[in-house]
Design a protein around this motif. Structure first.
Motif, mmCIF file in Angstrom:
data_model
loop_
_atom_site.group_PDB
_atom_site.id
_atom_site.type_symbol
_atom_site.label_atom_id
_atom_site.label_comp_id
_atom_site.label_asym_id
_atom_site.label_seq_id
_atom_site.Cartn_x
_atom_site.Cartn_y
_atom_site.Cartn_z
ATOM 1 N N ALA A 30 12.147 -14.261 21.506
ATOM 2 C CA ALA A 30 11.924 -12.835 21.256
ATOM 3 C C ALA A 30 11.250 -12.636 19.902
ATOM 4 C CB ALA A 30 13.257 -12.075 21.289
ATOM 5 N N ALA A 31 10.525 -11.532 19.793
ATOM 6 C CA ALA A 31 10.031 -11.050 18.507
ATOM 7 C C ALA A 31 11.062 -10.046 17.992
ATOM 8 C CB ALA A 31 8.667 -10.383 18.663
ATOM 9 N N VAL A 32 11.603 -10.271 16.806
ATOM 10 C CA VAL A 32 12.702 -9.470 16.280
ATOM 11 C C VAL A 32 12.246 -8.718 15.035
ATOM 12 C CG1 VAL A 32 15.066 -9.514 15.376
ATOM 13 C CG2 VAL A 32 14.390 -11.126 17.180
ATOM 14 N N VAL A 33 12.525 -7.415 15.000
ATOM 15 C CA VAL A 33 12.223 -6.580 13.829
ATOM 16 C C VAL A 33 13.521 -5.915 13.406
ATOM 17 C CG1 VAL A 33 10.811 -4.731 12.843
ATOM 18 C CG2 VAL A 33 9.902 -6.151 14.708
ATOM 19 N N PHE A 34 13.854 -6.056 12.122
ATOM 20 C CA PHE A 34 15.172 -5.674 11.629
ATOM 21 C C PHE A 34 15.010 -4.850 10.354
ATOM 22 C CE2 PHE A 34 19.141 -7.489 9.424
ATOM 23 C CZ PHE A 34 19.949 -6.478 9.933
ATOM 24 N N ALA A 35 15.348 -3.563 10.418
ATOM 25 C CA ALA A 35 15.285 -2.703 9.231
ATOM 26 C C ALA A 35 16.555 -2.865 8.418
ATOM 27 C CB ALA A 35 15.101 -1.243 9.637
ATOM 28 N N THR A 36 16.419 -3.033 7.104
ATOM 29 C CA THR A 36 17.596 -3.256 6.269
ATOM 30 C C THR A 36 17.354 -2.805 4.833
ATOM 31 O OG1 THR A 36 19.167 -4.927 5.475
ATOM 32 C CG2 THR A 36 16.881 -5.636 5.755
ATOM 33 N N HIS A 37 18.447 -2.358 4.182
ATOM 34 C CA HIS A 37 18.433 -2.076 2.751
ATOM 35 C C HIS A 37 18.871 -3.292 1.942
ATOM 36 C CE1 HIS A 37 18.530 2.304 3.810
ATOM 37 N NE2 HIS A 37 17.893 2.394 2.660
ATOM 38 N N ASP A 38 19.431 -4.282 2.612
ATOM 39 C CA ASP A 38 20.093 -5.399 1.944
ATOM 40 C C ASP A 38 19.091 -6.512 1.627
ATOM 41 O OD1 ASP A 38 21.632 -7.654 1.281
ATOM 42 O OD2 ASP A 38 23.275 -7.037 2.585
ATOM 43 N N PRO A 39 18.837 -6.789 0.331
ATOM 44 C CA PRO A 39 17.852 -7.822 -0.010
ATOM 45 C C PRO A 39 18.261 -9.213 0.460
ATOM 46 C CG PRO A 39 19.004 -7.041 -1.984
ATOM 47 C CD PRO A 39 19.372 -6.124 -0.872
ATOM 48 N N GLU A 40 19.567 -9.495 0.525
ATOM 49 C CA GLU A 40 20.009 -10.804 1.001
ATOM 50 C C GLU A 40 19.719 -10.957 2.490
ATOM 51 O OE1 GLU A 40 24.031 -11.653 0.029
ATOM 52 O OE2 GLU A 40 23.744 -11.397 -2.131
ATOM 53 N N VAL A 41 19.932 -9.882 3.239
ATOM 54 C CA VAL A 41 19.622 -9.908 4.673
ATOM 55 C C VAL A 41 18.122 -10.093 4.873
ATOM 56 C CG1 VAL A 41 19.575 -8.507 6.769
ATOM 57 C CG2 VAL A 41 21.642 -8.577 5.363
ATOM 58 N N ALA A 42 17.315 -9.354 4.105
ATOM 59 C CA ALA A 42 15.859 -9.466 4.225
ATOM 60 C C ALA A 42 15.383 -10.877 3.893
ATOM 61 C CB ALA A 42 15.185 -8.449 3.306
#
Length: 215
Positions: free
Chosen positions: A184-196
């Motif tokens: 899959a192509a996954v796109v994930f919106a986040t505020h967390d720099p560690e997650v990014a």
């Protein structure tokens, strides 16, 4: 492949939230959308999901121009929204099963897939609880379970780790990367720099523009 080319996106007659955005998300990759609140992360996800038509530019999946949300569903684009979108009067398991059956899966298989997916999210003990009885973090994980169970070619997730503790946040990240490894192509919106930082690439939104910081 999900691709956006020179897209400008906005709501109603208001000025566009984003202008001239271009990015491609290939199968097997996880893209983080970052930026402050109001930068346009949800807006861009809605354009990718077929909920919002760009005023200019294009959104395509494997070369097909995206028309609307129904078309996006047909093309295998799954959206896990920030507000989770679960039916509060159904249980966690029923929320997953109903979309699988609606998509044509036989009920016995839908129950089996639901059980396995909820277990992967650590929700086996909450399967028969009404959504309104779950905590915010449990609701987030139930919404992620529903999205994963659909096994789309594109998975869009909007701030789905915001209410999770460190252990469950890592669990979700691992599952998103598992989806990418599945193809899959996954796109994930986040505020967390560690997650990014744990994603393969980062598209940063600010002042109506998008900057690919890692790709």
């Amino acid at each position: 492949m999900l691709a956006i080319h020179d897209a400008s996106v906005g709501y109603g007659d208001a000025p566009p939230v984003l202008r001239g955005v271009s990015v491609a998300v290939h199968p097997g990759r996880v893209l983080a959308l970052t930026g402050s609140s109001g930068a346009g992360k949800t807006t861009l996800l809605h354009a990718m999901a077929g909920l919002l038509r760009p005023r200019a530019g294009t959104v395509t999946v494997d070369g097909q121009s995206l028309r609307d949300r129904d078309h996006a569903v047909t093309l295998g684009i799954v959206l896990v929204p920030q507000d989770h979108g679960l039916a509060p009067i159904l249980t966690a398991a029923e929320n997953v099963q109903v979309v699988l059956v609606a998509g044509g899966m036989a009920a016995p298989r839908a129950r089996q897939v639901t059980t396995g997916t909820l277990d992967r999210l650590g929700l086996s003990g909450q399967a028969d609880q009404l959504v309104e009885e779950l905590s915010g973090g449990q609701q987030q994980r139930a919404a992620i379970a529903r999205g994963l169970a659909l096994r789309g070619g594109v998975l869009l997730a909007d701030e789905v780790t915001s209410e999770l503790d460190a252990g469950n946040r890592q669990r979700v990240l691992d599952l998103l990367h598992d989806e990418a490894r599945r193809g899959a192509a996954v796109v994930f919106a986040t505020h967390d720099p560690e997650v990014a930082a744990a994603c393969d690439a980062e598209l940063h939104l600010a002042d109506g523009a998008a900057e690919l910081r890692r790709g």
